[in-house]
Design a protein around this motif. Structure first.
Motif, PDB file in Angstrom:
ATOM      1  N   UNK A   8      -6.443  15.150  -0.780  1.00 15.72           N
ATOM      2  CA  UNK A   8      -5.539  14.138  -1.329  1.00 15.72           C
ATOM      3  C   UNK A   8      -4.840  13.400  -0.195  1.00 15.72           C
ATOM      4  N   UNK A   9      -4.527  12.128  -0.434  1.00 15.89           N
ATOM      5  CA  UNK A   9      -3.899  11.295   0.587  1.00 15.89           C
ATOM      6  C   UNK A   9      -2.822  10.463  -0.089  1.00 15.89           C
ATOM      7  N   UNK A  10      -1.579  10.742   0.241  1.00  9.23           N
ATOM      8  CA  UNK A  10      -0.469  10.043  -0.392  1.00  9.23           C
ATOM      9  C   UNK A  10      -0.372  10.391  -1.865  1.00  9.23           C
ATOM     10  N   UNK A  11       0.171   9.465  -2.637  1.00  6.59           N
ATOM     11  CA  UNK A  11       0.374   9.691  -4.074  1.00  6.59           C
ATOM     12  C   UNK A  11      -0.919   9.634  -4.883  1.00  6.59           C
ATOM     13  N   UNK A  12      -1.757   8.626  -4.592  1.00 10.51           N
ATOM     14  CA  UNK A  12      -2.935   8.393  -5.430  1.00 10.51           C
ATOM     15  C   UNK A  12      -4.242   8.375  -4.651  1.00 10.51           C
ATOM     16  N   UNK A  13      -4.184   8.507  -3.338  1.00 11.23           N
ATOM     17  CA  UNK A  13      -5.361   8.297  -2.525  1.00 11.23           C
ATOM     18  C   UNK A  13      -6.152   9.544  -2.206  1.00 11.23           C
ATOM     19  N   UNK A  14      -7.280   9.314  -1.549  1.00 11.24           N
ATOM     20  CA  UNK A  14      -8.179  10.389  -1.110  1.00 11.24           C
ATOM     21  C   UNK A  14      -8.569  10.086   0.337  1.00 11.24           C
ATOM     22  N   UNK A  49      -7.720   0.547  -6.849  1.00 14.51           N
ATOM     23  CA  UNK A  49      -7.637  -0.895  -6.597  1.00 14.51           C
ATOM     24  C   UNK A  49      -6.251  -1.454  -6.909  1.00 14.51           C
ATOM     25  N   UNK A  50      -5.604  -0.939  -7.960  1.00 20.56           N
ATOM     26  CA  UNK A  50      -4.270  -1.447  -8.299  1.00 20.56           C
ATOM     27  C   UNK A  50      -3.238  -1.062  -7.237  1.00 20.56           C
ATOM     28  N   UNK A  51      -3.408   0.078  -6.575  1.00 22.23           N
ATOM     29  CA  UNK A  51      -2.488   0.483  -5.513  1.00 22.23           C
ATOM     30  C   UNK A  51      -2.699  -0.365  -4.260  1.00 22.23           C
ATOM     31  N   UNK A  98      -8.348  -0.311   6.712  1.00 26.08           N
ATOM     32  CA  UNK A  98      -7.600  -0.218   5.450  1.00 26.08           C
ATOM     33  C   UNK A  98      -8.376   0.637   4.455  1.00 26.08           C
ATOM     34  N   UNK A  99      -7.690   1.175   3.459  1.00 25.23           N
ATOM     35  CA  UNK A  99      -8.393   2.033   2.490  1.00 25.23           C
ATOM     36  C   UNK A  99      -9.426   1.262   1.669  1.00 25.23           C
ATOM     37  N   UNK A 100     -10.470   1.980   1.313  1.00 24.39           N
ATOM     38  CA  UNK A 100     -11.499   1.441   0.434  1.00 24.39           C
ATOM     39  C   UNK A 100     -11.004   1.556  -1.008  1.00 24.39           C
ATOM     40  N   UNK A 101     -11.430   0.651  -1.893  1.00 24.79           N
ATOM     41  CA  UNK A 101     -11.013   0.777  -3.294  1.00 24.79           C
ATOM     42  C   UNK A 101     -11.694   1.967  -3.971  1.00 24.79           C
ATOM     43  N   UNK A 102     -10.925   2.705  -4.722  1.00 21.33           N
ATOM     44  CA  UNK A 102     -11.432   3.854  -5.477  1.00 21.33           C
ATOM     45  C   UNK A 102     -11.638   3.393  -6.913  1.00 21.33           C
ATOM     46  N   UNK A 103     -12.888   3.316  -7.316  1.00 22.85           N
ATOM     47  CA  UNK A 103     -13.227   2.868  -8.663  1.00 22.85           C
ATOM     48  C   UNK A 103     -13.355   4.081  -9.568  1.00 22.85           C
TER      49      UNK A 103
END
Length: 179
Positions: A55-61, A97-99, A121-126
Protein backbone atom coordinates in the motif's frame (compact mmCIF):
# COMPACT_ATOMS: atom_id res chain seq x y z
CA UNK A 1 5.88 -3.06 -31.94
CA UNK A 2 3.42 -5.01 -29.83
CA UNK A 3 0.37 -5.97 -31.84
CA UNK A 4 -1.78 -7.79 -29.33
CA UNK A 5 -1.57 -8.38 -25.62
CA UNK A 6 -0.27 -11.90 -25.07
CA UNK A 7 1.41 -11.44 -21.70
CA UNK A 8 -1.04 -10.77 -18.88
CA UNK A 9 -0.78 -11.22 -15.12
CA UNK A 10 -3.60 -9.54 -13.23
CA UNK A 11 -3.29 -8.85 -9.52
CA UNK A 12 -6.24 -7.78 -7.34
CA UNK A 13 -5.09 -4.94 -5.08
CA UNK A 14 -8.38 -4.74 -3.14
CA UNK A 15 -7.18 -7.59 -0.87
CA UNK A 16 -3.65 -6.22 -0.47
CA UNK A 17 -3.81 -5.48 3.26
CA UNK A 18 -1.32 -3.40 5.20
CA UNK A 19 1.57 -5.85 4.95
CA UNK A 20 1.54 -6.02 1.16
CA UNK A 21 2.25 -9.03 -1.02
CA UNK A 22 5.03 -10.67 -2.98
CA UNK A 23 4.66 -12.11 -6.47
CA UNK A 24 7.02 -14.30 -8.49
CA UNK A 25 6.10 -14.28 -12.17
CA UNK A 26 7.48 -16.55 -14.90
CA UNK A 27 6.71 -16.07 -18.59
CA UNK A 28 5.78 -19.30 -20.36
CA UNK A 29 7.02 -20.41 -23.81
CA UNK A 30 4.14 -18.78 -25.72
CA UNK A 31 4.53 -15.47 -23.89
CA UNK A 32 8.30 -15.44 -24.42
CA UNK A 33 7.84 -16.21 -28.13
CA UNK A 34 5.45 -13.26 -28.48
CA UNK A 35 7.83 -10.93 -26.63
CA UNK A 36 10.75 -12.19 -28.72
CA UNK A 37 8.83 -11.30 -31.88
CA UNK A 38 7.62 -7.93 -30.51
CA UNK A 39 11.14 -6.80 -29.56
CA UNK A 40 12.99 -8.36 -32.55
CA UNK A 41 15.07 -10.64 -30.35
CA UNK A 42 16.92 -13.69 -31.63
CA UNK A 43 16.20 -15.50 -28.38
CA UNK A 44 14.45 -14.99 -25.05
CA UNK A 45 15.30 -18.03 -22.96
CA UNK A 46 13.71 -16.99 -19.68
CA UNK A 47 11.87 -14.08 -18.16
CA UNK A 48 11.11 -13.94 -14.47
CA UNK A 49 10.12 -11.13 -12.15
CA UNK A 50 9.94 -10.73 -8.38
CA UNK A 51 7.55 -8.05 -7.19
CA UNK A 52 6.94 -6.46 -3.79
CA UNK A 53 3.49 -4.89 -3.80
CA UNK A 54 2.60 -2.60 -0.91
CA UNK A 55 0.00 0.00 0.00
CA UNK A 56 1.13 3.55 -0.73
CA UNK A 57 -0.52 6.49 0.99
CA UNK A 58 -4.29 6.46 1.44
CA UNK A 59 -5.39 4.92 -1.85
CA UNK A 60 -2.24 4.04 -3.77
CA UNK A 61 -0.10 1.01 -4.48
CA UNK A 62 3.72 0.90 -4.70
CA UNK A 63 5.48 -1.83 -6.71
CA UNK A 64 9.18 -2.58 -6.36
CA UNK A 65 10.32 -5.12 -8.93
CA UNK A 66 13.24 -6.96 -10.42
CA UNK A 67 13.31 -8.58 -13.86
CA UNK A 68 15.76 -11.33 -14.80
CA UNK A 69 16.05 -12.48 -18.41
CA UNK A 70 18.49 -14.11 -20.81
CA UNK A 71 18.24 -12.49 -24.23
CA UNK A 72 20.06 -12.66 -27.54
CA UNK A 73 19.89 -9.58 -29.75
CA UNK A 74 21.31 -9.03 -33.24
CA UNK A 75 24.45 -6.87 -33.43
CA UNK A 76 23.66 -3.47 -34.96
CA UNK A 77 26.70 -3.73 -37.24
CA UNK A 78 27.08 -7.39 -38.18
CA UNK A 79 23.74 -8.95 -37.17
CA UNK A 80 25.69 -11.60 -35.23
CA UNK A 81 24.01 -12.88 -32.04
CA UNK A 82 24.81 -10.82 -28.92
CA UNK A 83 23.80 -12.68 -25.74
CA UNK A 84 23.20 -10.74 -22.54
CA UNK A 85 21.81 -11.24 -19.06
CA UNK A 86 19.26 -8.66 -17.93
CA UNK A 87 18.98 -7.86 -14.24
CA UNK A 88 16.76 -4.78 -14.06
CA UNK A 89 15.17 -3.18 -10.99
CA UNK A 90 12.23 -0.80 -11.18
CA UNK A 91 9.79 1.06 -8.97
CA UNK A 92 6.26 2.16 -9.89
CA UNK A 93 3.40 3.75 -8.01
CA UNK A 94 -0.31 3.67 -8.80
CA UNK A 95 -3.18 5.91 -7.72
CA UNK A 96 -6.85 5.86 -8.66
CA UNK A 97 -7.55 8.23 -11.55
CA UNK A 98 -9.77 10.46 -9.40
CA UNK A 99 -6.95 10.87 -6.83
CA UNK A 100 -4.49 11.85 -9.59
CA UNK A 101 -6.97 14.41 -10.96
CA UNK A 102 -7.41 15.88 -7.46
CA UNK A 103 -3.69 16.63 -7.09
CA UNK A 104 -3.07 20.37 -7.06
CA UNK A 105 -1.49 21.78 -10.22
CA UNK A 106 1.73 23.71 -9.67
CA UNK A 107 1.75 25.94 -12.76
CA UNK A 108 -0.69 26.78 -15.56
CA UNK A 109 -2.74 23.77 -16.64
CA UNK A 110 -1.12 23.62 -20.08
CA UNK A 111 2.46 23.72 -18.85
CA UNK A 112 4.38 20.58 -17.97
CA UNK A 113 7.41 20.69 -15.70
CA UNK A 114 9.91 17.86 -16.09
CA UNK A 115 12.32 17.26 -13.22
CA UNK A 116 14.74 14.47 -14.11
CA UNK A 117 15.89 13.50 -10.63
CA UNK A 118 12.41 13.05 -9.16
CA UNK A 119 10.31 9.90 -9.23
CA UNK A 120 7.87 9.43 -12.07
CA UNK A 121 4.30 10.49 -11.30
CA UNK A 122 1.94 7.68 -10.32
CA UNK A 123 0.26 5.60 -12.98
CA UNK A 124 -3.56 5.56 -12.99
CA UNK A 125 -5.08 2.58 -11.19
CA UNK A 126 -8.11 1.38 -13.12
CA UNK A 127 -10.49 -0.56 -10.91
CA UNK A 128 -9.01 -2.92 -8.33
CA UNK A 129 -6.43 -4.75 -10.40
CA UNK A 130 -3.05 -4.17 -11.97
CA UNK A 131 -1.98 -6.15 -15.03
CA UNK A 132 1.72 -6.83 -14.55
CA UNK A 133 2.18 -8.44 -17.99
CA UNK A 134 2.39 -5.18 -19.99
CA UNK A 135 4.41 -3.58 -17.18
CA UNK A 136 7.01 -6.35 -17.32
CA UNK A 137 7.10 -6.18 -21.13
CA UNK A 138 7.73 -2.43 -20.90
CA UNK A 139 10.45 -2.86 -18.29
CA UNK A 140 12.10 -5.54 -20.44
CA UNK A 141 12.08 -3.14 -23.39
CA UNK A 142 13.67 -0.44 -21.23
CA UNK A 143 16.38 -2.84 -20.04
CA UNK A 144 17.37 -4.04 -23.53
CA UNK A 145 20.57 -2.63 -25.01
CA UNK A 146 19.39 -0.25 -27.75
CA UNK A 147 22.63 -0.77 -29.74
CA UNK A 148 23.96 -4.28 -29.05
CA UNK A 149 27.41 -4.86 -30.49
CA UNK A 150 29.20 -8.16 -31.02
CA UNK A 151 32.72 -8.32 -29.57
CA UNK A 152 35.18 -6.85 -32.06
CA UNK A 153 32.46 -5.43 -34.34
CA UNK A 154 33.58 -2.11 -35.81
CA UNK A 155 32.66 0.07 -38.73
CA UNK A 156 34.82 -0.76 -41.74
CA UNK A 157 35.21 2.76 -43.05
CA UNK A 158 37.09 5.24 -40.91
CA UNK A 159 37.55 8.90 -41.73
CA UNK A 160 40.84 10.50 -40.76
CA UNK A 161 40.73 13.80 -38.95
CA UNK A 162 40.81 16.68 -41.42
CA UNK A 163 40.06 14.43 -44.40
CA UNK A 164 36.96 14.98 -46.45
CA UNK A 165 34.42 12.16 -46.35
CA UNK A 166 33.60 11.37 -50.02
CA UNK A 167 30.27 9.78 -49.03
CA UNK A 168 29.14 12.98 -47.35
CA UNK A 169 26.46 14.97 -49.18
CA UNK A 170 28.28 18.12 -48.09
CA UNK A 171 31.38 17.02 -50.01
CA UNK A 172 29.39 17.12 -53.23
CA UNK A 173 27.98 20.55 -52.35
CA UNK A 174 31.43 21.94 -51.56
CA UNK A 175 32.63 20.85 -55.03
CA UNK A 176 29.76 22.81 -56.59
CA UNK A 177 30.68 25.88 -54.53
CA UNK A 178 34.32 25.72 -55.68
CA UNK A 179 33.30 25.86 -59.39
Amino acid sequence: MMTELTFTRSFDVSHLGKSGAKQHLVANDTERAALKKDFDLLSLENLTADLDIAPWGQKGVKVEGRILADVVQPCVLTLQPVPSRIDHRFSLSFLPADAIAADPKTVAEAEVIVVYDEEDPPEPLEGNSIDFGPILAEQLALALDPYPRAPGATLEETVEEGAENPASPFAALSKLRDK
